[in-house]
Write an enzyme that holds these catalytic residues in place. Structure first.
Site, PDB file in Angstrom:
ATOM      1  CE  LYS A 116      -4.307  -1.597   2.099  1.00  0.00           C
ATOM      2  NZ  LYS A 116      -5.177  -1.513   3.278  1.00  0.00           N
ATOM      3  CE  LYS A 198     -10.670 -13.082  -0.731  1.00  0.00           C
ATOM      4  NZ  LYS A 198     -10.156 -13.227   0.624  1.00  0.00           N
ATOM      5  CE  LYS A 201     -15.022  -3.996   1.943  1.00  0.00           C
ATOM      6  NZ  LYS A 201     -14.328  -3.895   3.235  1.00  0.00           N
TER       7      LYS A 201
END
Ligand code: TRP
Length: 335
Positions: A116, A198, A201
């Site tokens: 990140k 996967k 979100k």
């Protein structure tokens, strides 16, 4: 009777909650509510670790949306504790106590931080400290089990190591060492546009056709499933299908409750259109009651807030007790 094991899980109020979150996690927790003492936390303090992504108005709405969706998916506030992390001040305080015991090197090693932060030199200190706040969340409740995805395993390892370290340094702290509960591979819903990743979100928020949002209208569900990536064959057997088709079959299995043999008999050797259409029906039917309850909950915001306040009050009671134990073990004067 033996005390129930405590389960704690947290979800950030960011991105778009999707079908994978529902079948892989929230629905299972809802179905298991009587077996465990469940605490579900909307981790809003974690969401501000990337402050550039925070739009205050949207952030507030999203925190309430996620809480309402938990309840709409069947988490029962009479059985489980649901609250917003920022409503229980012990989380931030516990993070401070743990901060002082955490070697900086442990934080620099975390892969999520590295991913990140990238090469951005102005990342906030909170992003580096994210794992400590997460450890605080878990340890405050003497949690035995933490249901999380595979990607969070390192954070749980970190929490375990930190708890051991505190227990060694401060006898009497007696922090409970938590275990991760990682869902089996079959419970993982993959992206409809790319079955190798996967369902996510954050990707789902910006990329159409990647996920099915829990609040998506039937037309949107249909579009996403009908254009899901498959292959050019007609293989609809669980053990032989390519990853895109396997993803659709797995979803159909969970939602329809039918056995694999029956499913294969119905769809094998046919074009994938038939499987996709049948899956659209299953998904729309599964989401309908969730969306109805969600609409009811958002129609009465005072009710939702009262649930969250009750949840925070119960959480605070547990958290304060654990924290007092740690403070005492460390030698703080009791207030
Ligand atoms: N890091 C978790 C995630 O991104 C969210 C989280 C924060 C969490 N605190 C937690 C999960 C405590 C489980 C327990 O998915």
């Amino acid at each position: 009777m033996a005390q129930k094991q405590r389960v704690f899980s947290g979800v950030q109020p960011t991105g778009k909650l999707h079908l994978g979150n529902y079948v892989g996690a929230i629905k299972q927790w809802a179905d298991n509510q009587d077996a465990y003492d469940n605490i579900f936390c909307v981790v809003d303090l974690h969401a501000v670790t990337i402050p550039e992504n925070v739009d205050p108005k949207q952030f507030r709405a999203k925190s309430l949306e996620v809480a309402a969706l938990y309840l709409a998916c069947g988490i029962d506030p009479d059985k489980s504790t649901v609250f917003l992390q920022s409503h229980v001040a012990e989380h931030s305080e516990m993070a401070w106590l743990l901060n002082c015991v955490t070697p900086l090197g442990w934080l620099y090693r975390m892969t999520q931080f590295k991913a990140k932060a990238g090469s951005n030199e102005s990342v906030g200190t909170g992003l580096l400290d994210y794992p400590v706040l997460m450890a605080a969340d878990i340890l405050l409740y003497d949690t035995h089990r933490v249901p999380v995805g595979e990607d969070q395993k390192q954070h749980i390892e970190f929490t375990r190591d930190l708890a051991q370290r505190v227990n060694n340094m401060f006898p009497g702290a007696d922090l409970v060492i938590p275990e991760p509960m990682i869902p089996p591979a079959g419970a993982r819903v993959m992206g409809l546009d790319d079955p190798m990743v996967k369902m996510s979100k954050s990707i789902g928020e910006t990329k159409k056709g990647h996920s099915i949002g829990l609040l998506d209208a039937p037309g949107t569900v249909k579009k996403a499933i009908m254009s899901a990536q498959t292959d050019s064959g007609n293989e609809a057997r669980f053990d032989h299908a390519g990853p895109g088709v396997r993803n659709l079959l797995d979803l159909y299995e969970v939602l329809s409750g039918q056995g694999r043999e029956a499913i294969e008999a119905e769809f094998h050797g046919q074009g994938y259109g038939k499987l996709k259409k049948a899956l659209v029906e299953q998904v729309v039917a599964a989401l309908e009651p969730v969306q109805t309850r969600y609409a009811e909950l958002t129609g009465s915001p005072d009710y939702l807030l009262s649930i969250l306040r009750q949840g925070a009050e119960r959480a605070r009671g547990i958290a304060a007790t654990t924290q007092a134990r740690l403070r005492d073990a460390m030698g703080f004067v009791a207030p």
